[in-house]
Design an enzyme around this catalytic site. Structure first.
Site, mmCIF file in Angstrom:
data_model
loop_
_atom_site.group_PDB
_atom_site.id
_atom_site.type_symbol
_atom_site.label_atom_id
_atom_site.label_comp_id
_atom_site.label_asym_id
_atom_site.label_seq_id
_atom_site.Cartn_x
_atom_site.Cartn_y
_atom_site.Cartn_z
ATOM 1 N N ARG A 73 21.960 9.014 -65.723
ATOM 2 C CA ARG A 73 23.321 9.454 -65.423
ATOM 3 C C ARG A 73 23.279 10.429 -64.246
ATOM 4 O O ARG A 73 22.676 11.497 -64.345
ATOM 5 C CB ARG A 73 23.952 10.126 -66.657
ATOM 6 C CG ARG A 73 25.320 10.696 -66.377
ATOM 7 C CD ARG A 73 26.034 11.267 -67.607
ATOM 8 N NE ARG A 73 27.244 11.898 -67.119
ATOM 9 C CZ ARG A 73 27.521 13.194 -67.202
ATOM 10 N NH1 ARG A 73 26.701 14.033 -67.830
ATOM 11 N NH2 ARG A 73 28.624 13.674 -66.683
ATOM 12 N N GLU A 131 33.574 17.066 -67.508
ATOM 13 C CA GLU A 131 34.020 18.339 -68.055
ATOM 14 C C GLU A 131 35.248 18.917 -67.350
ATOM 15 O O GLU A 131 35.185 20.000 -66.748
ATOM 16 C CB GLU A 131 32.873 19.360 -68.039
ATOM 17 C CG GLU A 131 31.676 18.888 -68.837
ATOM 18 C CD GLU A 131 30.608 19.968 -69.030
ATOM 19 O OE1 GLU A 131 30.703 21.035 -68.404
ATOM 20 O OE2 GLU A 131 29.685 19.730 -69.822
ATOM 21 N N ASN A 145 29.579 15.820 -73.909
ATOM 22 C CA ASN A 145 28.554 16.806 -73.553
ATOM 23 C C ASN A 145 28.619 17.932 -74.572
ATOM 24 O O ASN A 145 29.711 18.486 -74.800
ATOM 25 C CB ASN A 145 28.828 17.430 -72.182
ATOM 26 C CG ASN A 145 28.628 16.463 -71.033
ATOM 27 O OD1 ASN A 145 28.237 15.318 -71.235
ATOM 28 N ND2 ASN A 145 28.902 16.928 -69.829
HETATM 29 C C1 GBH Z 1 27.307 21.260 -68.336
HETATM 30 O O1 GBH Z 1 28.188 22.319 -68.350
HETATM 31 C C2 GBH Z 1 27.430 20.675 -66.975
HETATM 32 O O2 GBH Z 1 27.992 19.376 -66.992
HETATM 33 C C3 GBH Z 1 26.177 20.673 -66.201
HETATM 34 O O3 GBH Z 1 26.487 20.513 -64.859
HETATM 35 C C4 GBH Z 1 25.398 21.937 -66.485
HETATM 36 O O4 GBH Z 1 24.291 22.086 -65.666
HETATM 37 C C5 GBH Z 1 24.988 21.881 -67.931
HETATM 38 O O5 GBH Z 1 26.075 21.707 -68.777
HETATM 39 C C6 GBH Z 1 24.227 23.113 -68.388
HETATM 40 O O6 GBH Z 1 25.017 24.240 -68.372
HETATM 41 O O7 GBH Z 1 29.732 32.619 -70.976
HETATM 42 O O8 GBH Z 1 27.327 32.536 -71.058
HETATM 43 O O9 GBH Z 1 28.634 31.684 -72.880
HETATM 44 C C7 GBH Z 1 28.200 23.093 -69.479
HETATM 45 C C8 GBH Z 1 29.246 24.136 -69.304
HETATM 46 C C9 GBH Z 1 28.340 26.312 -69.103
HETATM 47 C C10 GBH Z 1 29.989 25.812 -70.764
HETATM 48 C C11 GBH Z 1 28.034 27.599 -69.819
HETATM 49 C C12 GBH Z 1 29.632 27.058 -71.505
HETATM 50 C C13 GBH Z 1 28.825 29.226 -71.425
HETATM 51 C C14 GBH Z 1 28.555 30.395 -70.574
HETATM 52 N N1 GBH Z 1 28.870 25.342 -70.020
HETATM 53 N N2 GBH Z 1 29.153 28.067 -70.613
HETATM 54 S S1 GBH Z 1 28.568 31.909 -71.429
#
Ligand code: GBH
Length: 479
Positions: free
Chosen positions: A84, A174, A316
């Site tokens: 992907r 997302e 996800n």
């Molecule tokens: C996914 O996002 C993405 O699709 C990808 O690009 C990314 O690399 C992967 O996951 C890993 O992060 O305030 O510290 O609790 C996930 C999105 C990012 C949502 C972190 C929750 C929590 C940050 N997430 N976030 S915090």
């Protein structure tokens, strides 16, 4: 804390698929090569280096634009069924519009796709993973309703360029993250905060954009290309902090905001936003003095047009949060989290790293909630993974995968859910958005100090390779 279970000795179903994921801006580099246009991430990282850890950016990243054949070798070594990855919209359409097609960008993806196919790996494409052409941000970005049609044209271009060889498509990665961090809080690209308004307008356009792309596929490509299309939504599981009715209600509301906001319009047979969002945001908007709800309304035709625009449900998910009832946030600055008014946190006794606590039973509960809420869909896990500091010997990541894959097996065999594929995030360490290169999700290590961006296999990649080869988590499997 919760004690971890033994890995399951069950074999995955014969047609279960395993893959890994990446995204264009996080790995490609070549940010200004061969006619590529500027994306909001190029612009954001260059303009506000103080907003990304160590002032880092994706200018070079893993340099996959030049080293994709190494990536394919790694994929082939692990024996994955699918890869992907996402298309960089401005690499293909530098202006954002279809007036100009960048042949070098098209060639890059064609070469990647044929290298995958030569190795028996199914390409699984995300059309949009965060890197909007800056030209489209200049006209307001996703809150501008015009972007739905502009995205649909990009989708048509991609289907027609690559669709003979690509059978798995997702439109948008997302939407919630793009909308909240990009247009609500504004702490991530494009950095356009309009709290309580921008995030809802953004989602409204993204849902219409996704539906248009889905219908274009249906009407113009499905008969000849015979592929499948979905939209990638992310959510954690929200577990009630206690068994009080209030906390149970808080957890359900959190799921309806965090997942239902985008899932309900697409995946629920009734379509439209979840009623709890419609009611709460209307009520708070009124108290704030707005003449109508900050949550835009879909017409009945739009509800019909958007619902059911999926061929499988794409998820996800990384972790679990606790949800606790709290009095509604005071009327003040409008915002998504005030509209939600649920207190969320993680149990301090849970193991894990950063925001990713290892709570496999949360995945199983989430899969069951999705199955029940959206009428037993086929579920494809499009991302799941663990972050650490990038060491080659990574037993914590192996443990995470063993635990989460066990939860998947239990959801299939004990709960009867239709989970058909699993995709690990990520193939290799990469640019983790505002965390820069400080958080590492890779099955392969990347040396970001080395101009060759040398890739080195981690123990977890060997582990995953065995899982894929045996379709099982342990040495002695039960059919
Ligand atoms: C996914 O996002 C993405 O699709 C990808 O690009 C990314 O690399 C992967 O996951 C890993 O992060 O305030 O510290 O609790 C996930 C999105 C990012 C949502 C972190 C929750 C929590 C940050 N997430 N976030 S915090």
């Amino acid at each position: 804390g919760e004690s971890l279970s033994e890995p399951s000795n069950k074999k995955f179903p014969e047609n279960f698929k395993f893959g890994v994921a990446t995204a264009a801006y996080q790995i490609e580099g070549g940010w200004a090569d061969d006619g590529k246009g500027v994306s909001v991430w190029d612009q954001f990282a260059h303009t506000y280096p103080d907003r990304v850890a160590n002032g880092d950016n994706g200018d070079v990243a893993c340099d996959s634009y030049h080293r994709y054949l190494e990536d394919v070798e790694m994929l082939a070594n692990m024996g994955v069924n699918h890869y992907r990855f996402s298309l960089s919209w401005p690499r293909i359409l530098p202006t954002g519009y279809t007036n100009q097609i960048n042949e070098a960008g098209v060639t890059y993806y064609k070469n990647l796709i044929s290298a995958l196919k030569e190795n028996g790996i199914e390409p699984f494409i995300t059309l949009y993973h965060g890197d909007l052409p800056q030209t489209l941000q200049d006209i307001g970005g996703w809150p501008n309703p015009l972007l739905a049609d502009i995205f649909a044209e990009f989708a048509r271009t991609a289907f027609s360029l690559f669709g003979d060889d690509v059978k798995n498509w997702t439109t948008i990665n997302e939407p919630k993250q793009t909308c909240i961090t990009g247009y609500g809080l504004g702490n991530s690209a494009p950095g356009a905060p309009a709290s309580g308004i921008g995030e809802y307008d953004c989602m409204h356009t993204l849902l219409r954009a996704h539906a248009k792309a889905y219908h274009i596929y249906d009407e113009e490509f499905r008969a000849t290309q015979n592929g499948r299309v979905s939209i990638v939504l992310d959510t954690a599981w929200f577990e009630p902090a206690s068994d009080s009715e209030d906390d149970i209600e808080a957890a359900e509301r959190a799921l309806q905001f965090e997942h239902g906001w985008c899932a309900h319009p697409v995946y629920h047979p009734d379509g439209n936003y979840p009623q709890v969002m419609i009611d709460r945001i209307a009520e708070r908007s009124q108290k704030e003095g707005f003449s109508k709800s900050r949550l835009p309304e879909f017409s009945a035709e739009e509800v019909d047009y958007i619902r059911g625009t999926f061929d499988f449900l794409s998820l996800n998910t990384y972790t679990t949060n606790l949800a606790k009832w709290t009095t509604d946030h005071e009327i003040g600055t409008p915002g998504y989290y005030a509209d939600l008014s649920v207190s969320t946190y993680q149990d301090p006794s849970w193991n894990g790293s950063a925001w990713i606590k290892v709570v496999p039973w949360g995945l199983r509960k989430l899969l069951n909630w999705i199955d029940q809420t959206y009428d037993h869909p086929e579920i494809v896990i499009t991302e799941n993974g663990y972050a650490d500091d990038g060491r080659l010997d990574d037993p914590d990541r192996i443990n995470y995968y063993a635990e989460y894959l066990t939860a998947v097996l239990e959801s299939i065999y004990e709960d009867g859910l239709n989970v058909t594929a699993y995709t690990a995030w990520s193939l290799m360490d990469n640019f983790e958005w505002t965390s820069g290169y400080t958080i590492k999700f890779g099955l392969y290590q990347v040396d970001f100090e080395n101009p060759n961006r040398t890739r080195t296999i981690k123990s977890s990649a060997d582990y995953y390779k065995n899982v894929i080869a045996n379709k099982c988590l342990v040495d002695t499997c039960e059919e």
